[in-house]
Design an enzyme around this catalytic site. Sequence first.
Site, PDB file in Angstrom:
ATOM      1  N   TYR A 190      21.722  10.122   0.802  1.00 55.10           N
ATOM      2  CA  TYR A 190      20.880   9.912   2.011  1.00 55.10           C
ATOM      3  C   TYR A 190      19.793   9.351   1.589  1.00 55.10           C
ATOM      4  O   TYR A 190      19.426   8.101   2.336  1.00 55.10           O
ATOM      5  CB  TYR A 190      20.804  11.194   2.829  1.00 55.10           C
ATOM      6  CG  TYR A 190      19.977  11.164   3.920  1.00 55.10           C
ATOM      7  CD1 TYR A 190      20.266  10.712   5.169  1.00 55.10           C
ATOM      8  CD2 TYR A 190      18.578  11.733   3.961  1.00 55.10           C
ATOM      9  CE1 TYR A 190      19.601  10.590   6.303  1.00 55.10           C
ATOM     10  CE2 TYR A 190      17.513  11.494   4.875  1.00 55.10           C
ATOM     11  CZ  TYR A 190      18.193  11.021   6.117  1.00 55.10           C
ATOM     12  OH  TYR A 190      17.493  10.889   7.114  1.00 55.10           O
ATOM     13  N   TYR A 199      15.871   8.164  18.581  1.00 56.41           N
ATOM     14  CA  TYR A 199      15.288   9.469  18.572  1.00 56.41           C
ATOM     15  C   TYR A 199      15.434  10.211  19.895  1.00 56.41           C
ATOM     16  O   TYR A 199      15.883   9.823  21.037  1.00 56.41           O
ATOM     17  CB  TYR A 199      14.030   9.588  17.804  1.00 56.41           C
ATOM     18  CG  TYR A 199      14.208   8.808  16.457  1.00 56.41           C
ATOM     19  CD1 TYR A 199      14.957   8.809  15.666  1.00 56.41           C
ATOM     20  CD2 TYR A 199      12.799   7.982  16.238  1.00 56.41           C
ATOM     21  CE1 TYR A 199      15.037   7.964  14.341  1.00 56.41           C
ATOM     22  CE2 TYR A 199      12.973   7.166  15.226  1.00 56.41           C
ATOM     23  CZ  TYR A 199      13.880   7.065  14.219  1.00 56.41           C
ATOM     24  OH  TYR A 199      13.979   6.574  13.211  1.00 56.41           O
TER      25      TYR A 199
HETATM   26  N1  GLU Z   1      14.359   8.583   5.608  1.00 52.45           N
HETATM   27  C1  GLU Z   1      13.889   9.220   6.699  1.00 52.45           C
HETATM   28  C2  GLU Z   1      13.867  10.669   6.826  1.00 52.45           C
HETATM   29  O1  GLU Z   1      14.810  11.045   6.437  1.00 52.45           O
HETATM   30  C3  GLU Z   1      14.572   8.335   8.013  1.00 52.45           C
HETATM   31  C4  GLU Z   1      13.955   8.753   9.327  1.00 52.45           C
HETATM   32  C5  GLU Z   1      14.168   7.555  10.061  1.00 52.45           C
HETATM   33  O2  GLU Z   1      14.016   6.539   9.709  1.00 52.45           O
HETATM   34  O3  GLU Z   1      14.172   8.108  11.129  1.00 52.45           O
HETATM   35  O4  GLU Z   1      12.973  11.162   7.285  1.00 52.45           O
END
Ligand code: GLU
Length: 323
Positions: free
Chosen positions: A197, A249
Site C-alpha cells: 500500500y 473523499y
Molecule cells: N498514502 C496516503 C495515506 O495513506 C494516501 C492518502 C490519499 O492520497 O488520500 O494517507
Amino acid sequence: MARVYDAQTLQGIVDSIAERMVGEVERGVVANYIPELATVNLNQFGIAIVLANGEVICAGDAEVPFSIQSISKVLTLTLALERCGATLWQRVGREPSGDPFNSIIQLEYEKGVPRNPFINAGAIVTADVVLEGQKPDQAVDQILDLCRRAAGDDDIFVDQNVAKSEAQTGHRNRALAQFISAENNLRCTVEDTLSVYFRQCSIAMSCRQLAHLGRYLALGGQLAETDDAIITQERTRRILALMMTCGAYDASGDFAFRIGIPAKTGVGGGILGIVPGVASVAAWCPGLDNKGNSLLATRALDDLVRQAGWSLFTGDVHFSLEE
Ligand code: GLU
C-alpha cells in the site's frame, strides 16, 4: 451546450487556466503528515488531457513527476476486480463514507468491511487482494506493470523516499490494517499488505503520464493502440461509478455537484478525471483544501469541464423539444 472535442480549442482553454493558476495567492496547504510530501514546492501547477483519439494537450508543469498517492487506488481496484470479480464486494463496500479518507470509526461499526475501495481502509483491502499468493515486491511490480502498460510509458517508478516517509509515519494506516485483520478481512500480514500500500501510493508520475494512464477508463477498459483490454467494459463502468461517488473523499458529493465527472484525487495534489468516451484529464497542484483535495487542481477541472461542456450532467441535446 455543445461539447468541445477539438484539440486547438482545448489547448487555448488549458493555457489560460495554467496562466491563471500561476497568479493565485491562495494555494492550500501541502500534506504535511507525510514529511516527504511537505517538501514539495507549492508554486507548481500542471494539467494534461489525452483525448479518446490519442491527441495530447498539456499546459503548465505537466512534465513534472509528483506522488500520485490515492490515485493509485484506481489501479489496485482494477487489479483486484480482475482477480476476484464480484466477490470483491464481500470484502469492501461501494458506498460513499462521508468520513475523512483515513477515518477508523466506520470500520468498527461495520465489522472490518470498509465502505469503499477509495478510502484508506478499502484500499488496504484491495492491496491485500492483489498481494495474496505472491511476495510484496511482486505485487508492487504488478501494479507498476499495469501503470506502465496503461500509460504506454516504462519510465514510471516508486519514489522510495516518499515510500520510506509513509512507512515511518503511517500509524493511522497501521491501526486501520490491524483492525481489518482482527476482523479477518486481510489474507496477508499487516506489514506485507502495508508495504504494498505505501509503495503504490508513492508511485511518481507527471500529469502527462497520468492522463495517458487514465485513457483506458475513458475507452471502456480498452487500450486504444491495440486490441488489448486492461479490464472489461462492465467493470470499467463500476470503477467510474465509484470514482464519481467516492473519488474525492468526503467531498465527493460536492465534487460531483461542481464538476460532474468521475475523478480520483490524491494527497500529493493530483486529480485524475475521466470523461467517458471523450478524454482522460490529469491536473496537479500540491496545496490541499481541508478535505485533502488539491485546491487549485479542483478549480482547474471545474473551469475546464465547464468551458468544454464535459460534465456528465450536461450532454448534447439530440432531439427537438418543440415536436
Ligand atoms: N498514502 C496516503 C495515506 O495513506 C494516501 C492518502 C490519499 O492520497 O488520500 O494517507
